[in-house]
Enzyme design. Structure first.
Site, PDB file in Angstrom:
ATOM      1  NE  ARG A   1      -3.820   2.486   3.399  1.00 50.65           N
ATOM      2  CZ  ARG A   1      -3.585   3.531   2.629  1.00 50.65           C
ATOM      3  NH1 ARG A   1      -4.242   3.662   1.496  1.00 50.65           N
ATOM      4  NH2 ARG A   1      -2.697   4.443   2.978  1.00 50.65           N
TER       5      ARG A   1
ATOM      6  CE1 TYR B   1      -2.148  -4.280   5.998  1.00 49.89           C
ATOM      7  CE2 TYR B   1      -1.667  -3.979   3.666  1.00 49.89           C
ATOM      8  CZ  TYR B   1      -1.824  -3.456   4.926  1.00 49.89           C
ATOM      9  OH  TYR B   1      -1.658  -2.105   5.132  1.00 49.89           O
TER      10      TYR B   1
ATOM     11  CE1 TYR C   1     -16.240   0.780  -5.203  1.00 53.48           C
ATOM     12  CE2 TYR C   1     -16.487  -1.178  -6.565  1.00 53.48           C
ATOM     13  CZ  TYR C   1     -16.857   0.113  -6.247  1.00 53.48           C
ATOM     14  OH  TYR C   1     -17.845   0.731  -6.960  1.00 53.48           O
TER      15      TYR C   1
ATOM     16  CB  THR D   1      -0.905   0.006   1.242  1.00 52.96           C
ATOM     17  OG1 THR D   1      -1.659  -1.193   1.280  1.00 52.96           O
ATOM     18  CG2 THR D   1      -1.843   1.203   1.218  1.00 52.96           C
TER      19      THR D   1
ATOM     20  CB  ILE E   1       4.834  -4.932   7.582  1.00 56.56           C
ATOM     21  CG1 ILE E   1       5.244  -6.409   7.499  1.00 56.56           C
ATOM     22  CG2 ILE E   1       5.072  -4.239   6.238  1.00 56.56           C
ATOM     23  CD1 ILE E   1       4.457  -7.223   6.498  1.00 56.56           C
TER      24      ILE E   1
ATOM     25  CE  LYS F   1       1.185  -3.882   7.159  1.00 53.77           C
ATOM     26  NZ  LYS F   1       1.569  -3.138   5.928  1.00 53.77           N
TER      27      LYS F   1
END
Length: 290
Positions: free
Chosen positions: A140, A135, A109, A46, A206, A164
């Site tokens: 987001r 992840y 989305y 990202t 991370i 993550k």
């Protein structure tokens, strides 16, 4: 798993003023973080503005980082998306010979159900030649992968070896840590929560701020993992002042501004992302000089 514990950094993609990739700055950044003591690098995540990078550029970035890294630290590659078939095809058509794991974000989305998330990763697990790091970043993607789904994947597929976690939900993170298989690790996806997560049992991070402050942040993580809480907490408190500036107007806008002030790269992003406001930049500059 020893290769992907400790401090990883999600590399930005530096850009020139004409929006082309600034490879000189990318090399400077790689040297900065490796010399600073980070444990592994993450490409095309990202923070790299991966959705604004072409397939040709992705290959060029991979080739460049592999060359500059020269096997000094392990490499993780980000390959994810909201079309399961496309993600599988990208994995199968990418040269992964220099990587130790794939970081794959939850589909965004289209807001899949928990069953949809499970089956998305099940399909990726079937074809992946490398271990997979899940992840979860609902701020987001618009969907949170529940602790039950993460644990189901961790128990069902041996090549899904870590998550993550960037949900910010400590109860959810604690449940994963408490109920996970022995060979499955939790990595922080939130700089500010990293130390708290390590105290709960996470095995690393991370990081974003690990790019600008690799020495301090990696020391903090190592102190935390060795249960030296006094030293870890001291570094955490010193770094905490940066977090507002790094994230209040978006990532990687904040970290690029900080790296610009440190003379590591230019303060350029690709639309739709833009640089932080001049007011925030001035505040960041003042705090940097304190």
């Amino acid at each position: 798993m020893s290769n992907i514990t400790g401090t990883g950094v999600a590399l930005i993609t530096p850009f020139n003023n004409d929006s082309s990739i600034d490879y000189n700055s990318l090399q400077k950044l790689i040297e900065h973080v490796i010399e600073g003591g980070i444990d592994f690098l993450v490409l095309l995540g990202t923070t790299a503005e991966v959705t604004s990078i072409s397939n040709i550029e992705k290959k060029e970035i991979i080739d460049f980082v592999v060359k500059i890294n020269s096997k000094r630290v392990p490499l993780v590659i980000g390959i994810g998306g909201n079309n399961t078939l496309n993600v599988k095809n990208e994995i199968l058509n990418t040269d992964l010979s220099n990587f130790c794991a794939i970081l794959s974000v939850t589909p965004y989305y289209n807001k899949p159900s928990q069953d949809g998330l499970y089956n998305h990763y099940k399909e990726i697990s079937k074809i992946s030649p490398l271990p997979i790091i899940l992840y979860n970043v609902p701020s987001r993607t618009g969907v949170n992968m529940s602790s039950d789904t993460t644990l189901r994947l961790a128990h069902d597929f041996n090549n899904i070896i870590a998550v993550k976690e960037a949900s910010g939900d400590i109860d959810q993170i604690t449940k994963i840590i408490n109920d996970k298989p022995v060979n499955f690790n939790v990595l922080s996806g939130d700089d500010a929560l990293t130390l708290k997560m390590i105290y709960l049992g996470a095995k690393g991070v991370i990081s974003v701020i690990g790019q600008s402050n690799p020495k301090d942040f990696s020391k903090m993580v190592n102190f935390g993992l060795s249960n030296n809480k006094a030293e870890a907490n001291k570094i955490h408190d010193n770094l905490f002042k940066y977090y507002h500036f790094l994230y209040s107007e978006g990532n990687p806008s904040g970290i690029k501004a900080l790296l610009f002030l440190l003379k590591i790269c230019k303060n350029n992003l690709r639309l739709p992302l833009t640089s932080i406001s001049s007011n925030l930049l001035n505040q960041l500059k003042l705090n940097l000089n304190k």
